[in-house]
Structures are given as structure tokens and as C-alpha cells.
Design a protein around this motif. Structure first.
Motif, PDB file in Angstrom:
ATOM      1  N   ARG A  18      -0.845   4.960   0.051  1.00 54.43           N
ATOM      2  CA  ARG A  18      -1.004   3.641   0.690  1.00 54.43           C
ATOM      3  C   ARG A  18      -2.485   3.294   0.847  1.00 54.43           C
ATOM      4  O   ARG A  18      -2.911   2.184   0.529  1.00 54.43           O
ATOM      5  N   TRP A  19      -3.283   4.267   1.309  1.00 53.59           N
ATOM      6  CA  TRP A  19      -4.712   4.004   1.467  1.00 53.59           C
ATOM      7  C   TRP A  19      -5.373   3.798   0.111  1.00 53.59           C
ATOM      8  O   TRP A  19      -6.279   2.956  -0.034  1.00 53.59           O
ATOM      9  N   ALA A  20      -4.939   4.562  -0.895  1.00 52.75           N
ATOM     10  CA  ALA A  20      -5.513   4.394  -2.239  1.00 52.75           C
ATOM     11  C   ALA A  20      -5.224   2.994  -2.774  1.00 52.75           C
ATOM     12  O   ALA A  20      -6.084   2.359  -3.400  1.00 52.75           O
ATOM     13  N   ARG A  21      -4.006   2.496  -2.528  1.00 49.53           N
ATOM     14  CA  ARG A  21      -3.666   1.143  -2.979  1.00 49.53           C
ATOM     15  C   ARG A  21      -4.527   0.098  -2.267  1.00 49.53           C
ATOM     16  O   ARG A  21      -4.972  -0.877  -2.890  1.00 49.53           O
ATOM     17  N   ALA A  75      -4.474   5.767  -7.042  1.00 45.97           N
ATOM     18  CA  ALA A  75      -3.843   4.521  -7.493  1.00 45.97           C
ATOM     19  C   ALA A  75      -4.654   3.998  -8.677  1.00 45.97           C
ATOM     20  O   ALA A  75      -5.868   3.803  -8.558  1.00 45.97           O
ATOM     21  N   LEU A  76      -3.996   3.826  -9.827  1.00 48.74           N
ATOM     22  CA  LEU A  76      -4.684   3.352 -11.033  1.00 48.74           C
ATOM     23  C   LEU A  76      -4.479   1.861 -11.207  1.00 48.74           C
ATOM     24  O   LEU A  76      -3.424   1.317 -10.866  1.00 48.74           O
ATOM     25  N   THR A 136       2.700   0.458  -9.123  1.00 53.73           N
ATOM     26  CA  THR A 136       1.274   0.782  -9.154  1.00 53.73           C
ATOM     27  C   THR A 136       1.153   2.179  -9.754  1.00 53.73           C
ATOM     28  O   THR A 136       1.536   3.159  -9.125  1.00 53.73           O
ATOM     29  N   PRO A 137       0.674   2.281 -10.989  1.00 52.50           N
ATOM     30  CA  PRO A 137       0.550   3.610 -11.604  1.00 52.50           C
ATOM     31  C   PRO A 137      -0.263   4.532 -10.709  1.00 52.50           C
ATOM     32  O   PRO A 137      -1.268   4.124 -10.119  1.00 52.50           O
TER      33      PRO A 137
END
Length: 421
Positions: A289-292, A201-202, A247-248
Motif C-alpha cells: 500500500r505504501w509502495a503504491r 510497486a512497478l 498494479t504489477p
């Protein structure tokens, strides 16, 4: 005064073009034979349809040259050879075989001209002019083919990117798409199905903030959607990019493979984001989802800025999954500290967490906190007075560590918010 093309035309005998046209069939066969003997890519003698297409292209080239000799100022249509260039792209070749074929065709044509030079009484100047016309025409054919080739390549690349965008949407859809649908689209997109993936997630900061910089002067996903210049991540083509999403994000195949960690670190240098855990392909949406969630904690200062990896901060992610529950736990387990001054609370909370994490010896805790062992012993006595027998209960110690870790992270969050204000 007559121009050079008029001069060349006046020096060409009237029967030259007629003679050359009568021999188109024989010359075409010679050109095709030469091409198939010398260029392996075109040696498909058993393919009747291919031979027919090749013969049509050769005859069109010869007819075009003769039209040029007959009427040097006539308009020329490059479209047939643009189509030849597109065909080369469709076959998956580069332009080198075609350029070689054009040169071979020119050589055969020049040989035919020299054969009829004496019977037709062609002067040396006339032969020179015809040779120059051949070279100019050869360049025009090559340029037209290159235009068609590049156009076809660009269209194919754009189509591949569109398919990969649809594939990423499919992989991240909820509920998950069927494995067959994913496999079919992956094949159409030229993407090998990996065993595991991880999503990145960037960051896309509000108000013009950007990955790798601050304020509106940088470059990042937000600027890409606003039309400003944007440096694309330097990543391999098998990394699927969704930079236009809310979310890029990126989807990285086989993230635990050799060199993958270094590839991400190098390719995303200067970017802010978070790297989700490695999961089976069917669970790609879970990794995102976890990255966000990790990205949000990174923005708050709970996790480090840059590109934190979820796999290195799982305890923090679990703790902050339900902050209301954690706050309730903290309120209950840290109640003995509540009546102390904030500075005292901080010192005792820090000491208790170090004691829980690193052992029960005052010397080791003192080394971790960079204070004198006697100071640690004094604080531990205070904690024993405040907590009594609770510190002997393993369940209480476990809950205390959760509450203290959360408190420590929240203090980072508050300090970060103060710094951003």
C-alpha cells in the motif's frame, strides 16, 4: 537394390535374435549389477520396488534393441523411455546418471554379442552392423529420456510458479491469511518464510508508457499483458512476482539483508516504480500500500522518478496521506503570504523553509539558497513583519515546515504536469 537395413538383416544369422532373447534375464542382471556398482545414484539394493522398476526398464531396453535387430523398419515407441526421463526429473537428478547407465548397458550388451559371435558364426561385418545398431538405438533412448525429462521439468516449474502466484495472493490478502495457511503454501512452493519483506510497486503507465522508456515502443508490465515482448526483471527466484496484477508488484524477502539493496538496484535497472518499507511478513499488504502511494507521488513528480524508497521519503508520504488536511493547514499557516505576488511568495516561502530546516543564521541559509547573506536578512525581516511572534512558537514552526514542504512538493507536481502536457 536392397537398402542398408535389409543388408544388415540378411547378414544376421536366423538364430541370433532367438539366442539373445533366451539370455535376456542373465544380461539384465549383469546390466543392473554394473549400474549399481558404478553409479551411486542407482545403488539402492535394499529397495525392492526400485530394483523392480530398474529391471523393467533394462528389460524393455533390451527387448527394444532385439526388436530393432529382428525388424529394422518396425515403428518404435519412445514413450517408455520418456517416462524414464520423467522419473529422473521427479527424483531431482539431472540426466548424467541415466546417460552413464545407458552406456554401461550398451557395453554389457556388446560384450554378450562378442561372446556368442564365434558359436553363431557372426562375420566381422555382421558384428559391425550390430554395433552400429546399438549406437543408433542408444541415441534414440537418450533422446526419448531427455524429452520426458524436459517435459517434466517444465511442468514442475510451471506448477511451482502457479503455487508462488497463489502464495503472493495469500500474502497480500486483506484481511491477512492465517500463518498456518501461508506456511503450508510456502512449503509447497519451495519458498523459505522470511522475517521481513518489502513490496515493490512497478509502473504501468496508461497509453503504452513503460518502465524505462516512453511511448509505445518500450517494454514493461503493460506490454506483458498485451502480449508484446517483455524483459522480465533479473531477480533471484525467492522474489515473488505479481506482474499480472492491477498494479504489477514484487515481494522481496529480507530486504535489509546483505546485498539486497544492490540486488534490487541492479535487477530493476531501467524500471519505474517504488519500494515499500520493510515490514513483518504478516504486514506485506501494508508495504505494498505504501509502495503504491509512493509510486503515485512519483508519477506526479512529488517524489523522484525511478525507484524511490518509502523509507527515505516517510515525511512526504505522511504529509500527502491526507492532502485536504494539508491544504487546510497550508491555507491557515501561509495566509500571511497570500497577498504577495507569486514570485514574492516563492522567494519568501523558500527562505522560510530553509530557515526552519537548516538553522536561524543568515549565513547558513544564504549558503543553502546560493544567495547573498544580506538578501536573506532582508527576506527574514519581511517574514518577521508578516508573522510577528508566531515564528517563536515551536508548534507554529512545526506546522509551517509541514505546509512549506507540501507547497514545495506540490510545485514540483505542477511543474511535472506542465512538462507532461
Amino acid at each position: 537394390m536392397a537398402n542398408s537395413s535389409d543388408a544388415r538383416e540378411s547378414r544376421a544369422p536366423a538364430g541370433l535374435v532367438r539366442t539373445l532373447r533366451s539370455g535376456i534375464g542373465r544380461v539384465s542382471e549383469e546390466v543392473i549389477e554394473e549400474i549399481q556398482n558404478r553409479i551411486p545414484e542407482y545403488a539402492r539394493r535394499e529397495d525392492e520396488l526400485y530394483i523392480k522398476v530398474l529391471r523393467t526398464a533394462v528389460e524393455q531396453a533390451i527387448e527394444g534393441f532385439l526388436d530393432r535387430v529382428e525388424n529394422p523398419d518396425a515403428a518404435w515407441d519412445p514413450e517408455p523411455f520418456r517416462m524414464v526421463g520423467k522419473g529422473e526429473a521427479a527424483e531431482g537428478r539431472n540426466l548424467e546418471p541415466l546417460q552413464t547407465a545407458l552406456r554401461l548397458g550398451a557395453r554389457v550388451g556388446w560384450r554378450r554379442l562378442t561372446e556368442i559371435a564365434d558359436p553363431l558364426g557372426l562375420s566381422p561385418q555382421c558384428l559391425y552392423d550390430l554395433g552400429e545398431t546399438i549406437f543408433v538405438y542408444l541415441d534414440q533412448l537418450a533422446d526419448a529420456a531427455a524429452e520426458g525429462f524436459e517435459e517434466a521439468r517444465a511442468r514442475a516449474a510451471g506448477e511451482i510458479e502457479r503455487r508462488r502466484g497463489r502464495l503472493l495472493d495469500l500474502l497480500l490478502s486483506q484481511p491477512a491469511a492465517s500463518p498456518d495457511a501461508i506456511a503450508d503454501l510456502a512449503k509447497a512452493a519451495g519458498w523459505r518464510l522470511p522475517r521481513t519483506v518489502a513490496c515493490v510497486a512497478l509502473d504501468d503507465l496508461p497509453g503504452g508508457g513503460v518502465p524505462g522508456g516512453s511511448g509505445p515502443g518500450g517494454s514493461g508490465p503493460a506490454q506483458a499483458r498485451r502480449g508484446a515482448a517483455y524483459r522480465m526483471p533479473a531477480l533471484p527466484p525467492d522474489v515473488l512476482a505479481g506482474l499480472e496484477r492491477t498494479t504489477p508488484c514484487l515481494l522481496v524477502p529480507d530486504p535489509s539483508g546483505p546485498g539486497q539493496a544492490q540486488m534490487l538496484e541492479h535487477g530493476l535497472r531501467g524500471y519505474w516504480g517504488a519500494i515499500g518499507p520493510a515490514v513483518p511478513l504478516a504486514a506485506a499488504a501494508t508495504s505494498l500500500r505504501w509502495a503504491r502511494e509512493a509510486l503515485e507521488l512519483s508519477r506526479r513528480g512529488v517524489l523522484p522518478r525511478g525507484l524511490p524508497r518509502c523509507e527515505e521519503h516517510m515525511a512526504t508520504l505522511v504529509v500527502f496521506k491526507d492532502e485536504e488536511l494539508v491544504n487546510a493547514l497550508a491555507e491557515a499557516r501561509l495566509a500571511p503570504l497570500a497577498h504577495l505576488r507569486p514570485a514574492q511568495q516563492d522567494r519568501l516561502a523558500e527562505t522560510l523553509l530553509a530557515w526552519l530546516r537548516h538553522g536561524r543564521g543568515a549565513g547558513e541559509v544564504a549558503a543553502r539558497l546560493h544567495v547573498h547573506p544580506q538578501t536573506v536578512r532582508y527576506r527574514l525581516r519581511q517574514l518577521e513583519e508578516l508573522y510577528g511572534d508566531q515564528l517563536a512558537d515551536p508548534d507554529v514552526r512545526f506546522e509551517l515546515e509541514i505546509a512549506l514542504r507540501a507547497r514545495q512538493a506540490m510545485n514540483k507536481d505542477l511543474r511535472g504536469a506542465g512538462g507532461r502536457a
